[in-house]
Scaffold this active site. Structure first.
Site, PDB file in Angstrom:
ATOM      1  N   ASP A   1       0.801  -1.225   0.000  1.00 31.52           N
ATOM      2  CA  ASP A   1       0.000   0.000   0.000  1.00 31.52           C
ATOM      3  C   ASP A   1       0.837   1.279   0.000  1.00 31.52           C
ATOM      4  OD1 ASP A   1       1.020  -0.299   2.516  1.00 31.52           O
ATOM      5  OD2 ASP A   1      -0.853   0.052   3.591  1.00 31.52           O
ATOM      6  N   GLU A   2       2.126   1.155  -0.338  1.00 35.86           N
ATOM      7  CA  GLU A   2       3.007   2.329  -0.354  1.00 35.86           C
ATOM      8  C   GLU A   2       3.804   2.398  -1.650  1.00 35.86           C
ATOM      9  OE1 GLU A   2       5.227   3.588   3.375  1.00 35.86           O
ATOM     10  OE2 GLU A   2       4.814   1.478   3.782  1.00 35.86           O
TER      11      GLU A   2
END
Length: 420
Positions: free
Chosen positions: A143-144
């Site tokens: 998610d980054e």
């Protein structure tokens, strides 16, 4: 200029894309480990082939009782929190907290079982969107992402660019995201924490020293608990303290120099567009088991699943490792090195033997097993055992044929007798 993009409460946000009734209420994703791989029932398995900062994963899609899936057969609340919404965090619910404790803090907390295929698909969709919008990106985790817009977007326009990107992500993927903007990679990641939730924060280079000087060292990416204690032993408590102690950090050679440079934004402008896998592993936590025959069976089953991932990744590991966690938090770990072409049969035999040799507390019950492979061979440079090479080729070919069948019919289509 660098952007760091971090999806807010990603797992919860992913579920909210499918169910709007989850918005604006305390929600958490988590629960018990998926133990379906150890039983003899047929389950739907999905494979993530995501190329980024996370390796392929076995993703089991289970039909669970949505309301109280986190309870075991005796009605006990089990498992841990993976992600909590900001509404749940307001009650003190945190990642890695037990579900039991979370429900005491927030009785109205809605628990949701994980949906890993959904998370991986949304992550891949976001990566494709960013690749279209930004010249150079690095996927740092599921998610980054980092993005380098140096020479592509003028600094006076970077905030508006980030805002337009944020709105596009919300419109196309329905996901909230926070964005940090700085002149270097790891400082942009630090700044993102001050953009949360669902915001954008830009700190210019000339304002950075004053902004970070009072920030606690443990807030900087990569400074863990042990390193924090070490630094505090030298009287270093803030990022400003680090900046003023260059000579000390440079005396620690590479690790110290790297940390000092990252905090100061020096020589920290390289993105890893392609991140090589360093290891591949799989593990499960379960209720305490004393029966060593059953534990060996579970090791062999984990080997089958891990073999599937290894063949998917097209690597040849030369090191195998196992970690055993006993009740009362006692742990044991061990590894072996090999000099052969990877094949499933030999892998299972070696890992079963490794478990037996590593089981240092045979009277204790076991609550967790993890197996990992690493040290991937460069076949253009590595020389295998010539006396075994021809036989290894035959075993590898058999493994490849089995892999083809599993790709077509599922991971459970072929099992060894010791798994039953």
């Amino acid at each position: 200029m660098f952007l760091h993009l971090d999806l807010d409460c990603f797992f919860v946000s992913a579920h909210r894309t499918l169910d709007k009734s989850l918005e604006n209420i305390p929600v958490a994703v988590g629960g018990r480990s998926n133990l379906s791989i150890f039983d003899n029932k047929k389950h739907t398995q999905a494979i993530s082939n995501s190329s980024g900062a996370f390796v392929s994963s076995i993703l089991t899609q289970e039909n669970r009782n949505f309301k109280e899936y986190f309870k075991d057969d005796n009605g006990r609340i089990r498992g841990i929190i993976t992600t909590a919404s900001y509404e749940a965090r307001a009650f003190g619910v945190k990642t890695a907290m037990s579900v039991n404790e979370a429900l005491k803090l927030c009785p109205n907390l809605l628990m949701i079982p994980p949906n890993y295929p959904l998370y991986h698909q949304l992550s891949q969709d976001l990566k494709k969107l960013l690749e279209y919008e930004i010249p150079m990106i690095e996927q740092f985790s599921i998610d980054e992402f980092f993005g380098d817009v140096t020479g592509y977007i003028d600094e006076s326009e970077v905030f508006d660019f980030a805002n337009e990107l944020k709105q596009k992500i919300k419109k196309e993927l329905d996901l909230p995201i926070s964005i940090g903007i700085a002149h270097s990679k790891y400082l942009s990641k630090l700044i993102t924490e001050y953009a949360k939730p669902d915001g954008i924060k830009h700190i210019k280079k000339e304002h950075m020293p004053n902004f970070i000087k009072d920030i606690a060292i443990e807030e900087f990416p990569g400074i863990g608990k042990n390193y924090t204690k070490k630094l505090q032993g030298y009287g270093i408590k803030t990022l400003g303290d680090i900046k003023s102690r260059k000579e000390l950090f440079y005396s620690w050679k590479k690790p110290g120099i790297q940390l000092y440079n990252r905090v100061c934004g020096i020589n920290d402008r390289k993105l890893n567009a392609i991140r090589d896998k360093k290891s591949i592993g799989i593990g499960r936590t379960f209720d305490v088991i004393y029966n060593r025959v059953e534990l060996q069976r579970r090791v062999v089953i984990l080997c089958r699943y891990l073999c599937f991932l290894v063949k998917k990744a097209k690597v040849n590991p030369l090191s195998y490792a196992i970690k055993i966690k006993y009740e009362s938090n006692i742990k044991s770990k061990n590894y072996i090195n090999v000099n052969t072409l990877f094949n499933e049969n030999d892998f299972k035999i070696k890992m079963k033997r490794l478990f037996i040799n590593s089981d240092k507390h045979p009277s204790h019950g076991v609550v967790q097993l993890n197996i990992t492979v690493y040290n991937f061979a460069d076949n253009s440079k590595y020389t295998y055992n010539l006396f075994e090479y021809e036989n290894d080729l035959k075993k590898q070919e058999l493994t490849n044929k089995v892999q083809d069948l599993r790709n077509k019919f599922g991971i459970d289509i072929i099992k060894s007798a010791s798994e039953l």
